[in-house]
Structures are given as C-alpha cells and as structure tokens.
Write an enzyme that holds these catalytic residues in place. Sequence first.
Site, mmCIF file in Angstrom:
data_model
loop_
_atom_site.group_PDB
_atom_site.id
_atom_site.type_symbol
_atom_site.label_atom_id
_atom_site.label_comp_id
_atom_site.label_asym_id
_atom_site.label_seq_id
_atom_site.Cartn_x
_atom_site.Cartn_y
_atom_site.Cartn_z
ATOM 1 N N ASP A 1 -11.163 5.948 5.246
ATOM 2 C CA ASP A 1 -10.626 5.201 4.003
ATOM 3 C C ASP A 1 -11.209 4.046 3.541
ATOM 4 O OD1 ASP A 1 -9.031 5.013 1.721
ATOM 5 O OD2 ASP A 1 -7.401 4.112 2.745
ATOM 6 N N MET B 1 1.700 3.114 2.562
ATOM 7 C CA MET B 1 2.316 3.612 3.540
ATOM 8 C C MET B 1 3.382 2.159 3.699
ATOM 9 S SD MET B 1 -0.291 4.717 6.756
ATOM 10 C CE MET B 1 1.253 5.076 7.638
ATOM 11 N N GLY B 2 2.919 1.053 3.253
ATOM 12 C CA GLY B 2 4.011 0.210 3.444
ATOM 13 C C GLY B 2 3.609 -1.232 2.739
ATOM 14 N N GLY C 1 0.952 -1.113 -0.084
ATOM 15 C CA GLY C 1 0.038 0.099 -0.111
ATOM 16 C C GLY C 1 0.809 1.428 -0.103
#
Length: 444
Positions: free
Chosen positions: A143, A30-31, A28
Amino acid sequence: MVHNRPPDPLIGKLLADRFEILDRIGEGGMGVVYRARQVSVDRVVAIKVLNAQVAQDPQWVHRFINEAKACSKLQHPNTVRLIDFGQTRDGLLFMAMEFLDGMSLRTAIDRGGRMAPARVLKIIMQCCQSLAEAHGVGIIHRDIKPDNLFLVTLAGQPDFVKVLDFSVAKLKQAAGSAMQTQAGVVFGTPNYMSPEQGRGLPLDARSDIYALGVVAYEMLMGRPPFSSQNPMEVLAAHVRSPVPPLVGVPERVAHVVLKALAKEPAQRQQTVEVLEQECSIVLAELSGGVQVPARMSRDVPAQMPPMPPMPMPPPQRPGYPPGGQGMGPPPPAPGLDPMKTMIAPGPGMPMPMPMPMPQPQQARPPMQPMPPPPMQHHPQVPGHGQSAQGTVLLQPTDGVVSFAKQSGRVAAQSAGGASMAFWIVCIVCGIGIGVVAYLIVSNV
C-alpha cells in the site's frame, strides 16, 4: 448547512491505562489515528485504534495484528517506529507509534505540484532503504502511496522520509496458516496498485517497486499516470494501458521511473536495492559529480573504477644504498648519447677506464665523473670451457667504439712489451755465448 461531527468519546480518556488521548489527527479505512501522551515517560506518540465495527471481523483483526507484528520487526530510521500495541479491556485494538512532526507526501504534492527530479530521486531512495529492510524479513507493504509517506525535518535537513502503515503487509508464513491472506482478495489503493496486485495474483517485492514508480511519476508530473472515478477502470489501465510519457523530465530520470512501471514484473528493477542504486547514479549525474554507490547489490555488477598504475621504484645500482646518494647515472650532457648497455666478457677482460664528463655550456660547478659500477663476474661454467658473459653499464661516452679503442691501445702496449723482452733475451744470450768463446780461446 454545516454538520458538526459528534465529539470523539476517546479524547481525554486514558487508553490501556498508559496513553492519554489528546486529539484526533487522522482517519483511514481501518481505524482512527490520535495524538496521545505516553504517561510513563511523558512523551507524545501517535495511537492508531481499530474501528469498533471492524474489530468484530476476525479477518480485519488478524490484519491489524499483522501490522503490529510487521512493524515490530522493522528498525530502519526511514520506517515509522512502533512503540507498543495491544488490546483494551473493552476490546479496542491499538498500536502506539512515534509521533511525526511534518507533512505527508500527499500534502507536499497538493501544495507544491511538480517536484524537481533531484528531490524526487532522494525521496525514492529513502523509501527503497525502508522497504529493503522489510523485504529482507519477508514483508511486502502492498500500500505504498503518498498518504503513507511522511516528510519530516531531521537535524536541519528537510524531506527525511518515514514510511507508514504496514497495515496491509503480508507476512510470508507457512502454507496452510490461518493468518495467510487468501488468493484473490485485493488490498491497496487502485491508483498505486501493480497490475498483478489488481488481478489478485500472488505478490512479491516487485509489486512495491511498481508502486514506488507510480509515486515517483506523480511527484514529477503532479498527477498519477492513471486516474478515474471508477476504481475498476484504474485497475484495468494499470494492466493494459501504456504509461503516459514524462514531459519535461530528464531522459535518465524518466528511464528509471518507466522501468519501475513495466507491466511485467520481470522487466522492472528486481529489488529495491537495484532501484536505489540506479537513482543514486542518476542523481550524481544531475549533480555533475561522481558518486560511488554506498550499497552494492548482487543483481547489478559493481562498476569499479580502473586501478591507477603502480609507480615503479628507481633502478638500484650495486654498491649504493636504496634511496641514498649516487642513485642511477648522472644526466647526459648535451650532444652525447644516453647510457648504453653492452655484453662484455667475464674474467680476464680489462676494465674500461672512466671517461671524464665534458663540461656543460651553462655556468655551474663542474660535475665529478661517476665511478664505474663494479662488474659482477660469473664463474666459468663447468664443462663448456668458456667464461659466462655479463652485462655492464657504461658511462655516457662514445660507448662501444670508445671501449674498443681503449682495448686496442691496451693490446698494442701489451704487444710492444712482449717484443722488447725478446730482444733483451737475445742480447743476454749473445753476451753469454761471447764470454764462453773467449774463455775457450784464452785456454788454448
């Protein structure tokens, strides 16, 4: 020409001395998400590791910590369960969660296209239950999208929902906190963002309700209401463009979804509990049954079914035990009036004689006449000089007329008795006078 991705350096390594990284299962903004084995208890878990370049940004580090803290507060079965989180010696931030064996809602839509309305309502209801707990502790997901909704099979039942990735969740903290997200910073996915979220305004739980409406729309139609290669065009459509109609969807289902997609937050369902209740009612209508909502919200008045009338106990007659023999009068015979009620004088009034019941036309044993109920006499009211009146139940005879006839015969008999006594007195007096007169004449 195919470009092979270089091997992931974390695969096969022991993360934080307790998680063995097995393989890479997702990625994703973010990571990266890995499948790992928790060594201490020998179970498979999912490990989310923040990107190394992102870990250098204090703001993103704070968001990652926010995700871990948010998840640690949530225990609902429809929310992914947090197992552990921390930071490795070389600075990597990680979070360990339960490993889910199933598929994302995104995969289900891509494979099957449009979904049946009943299935859509069941999925949305489970999302509402997960978000209700989060909203209750001040967490807004921000989200919600098919990629963050996971479908697993639990106890043989498919489509059990797990809500993932509270990574952009906002904890309601005190004003001035350094951890608070600054106004005007937009997080989320444009296709599922509420109008107020796209404009960078402060958010509340109704923003998640809008995102659920977008997800429900996509499940019903196979596509989101607004889409474009340009994210700004999508955000503008959410703010200004009307929602395309839901074609081939039951009207009641479409009403609930379009209400969640209202541009103004005040026109949507005000809480996820209300949205869940509306979905439950419509689902019961689709199933052809009657369903009482498991959960009542203070925002929607509960519609309680009318109370059935309470059965009245049979009348009790004086002198008979409750529920025993002799309850009430016998059924009226053919051709006779039902039992009547009359006002009778108090003390001194002759009791009516029970009339024998006529034999019915059907062949059955003759019925014994019911004994008359005892009359309750009331004492004379002081100062009035008249007896109080009481109420007596008569047997099914000719009623008041028969009672008057009986009273007339009794009165006639009483009058005849008084006349005979008068003549007896007269005869006795005459004989006495005759004897006295005889004695006087004999002496003379």
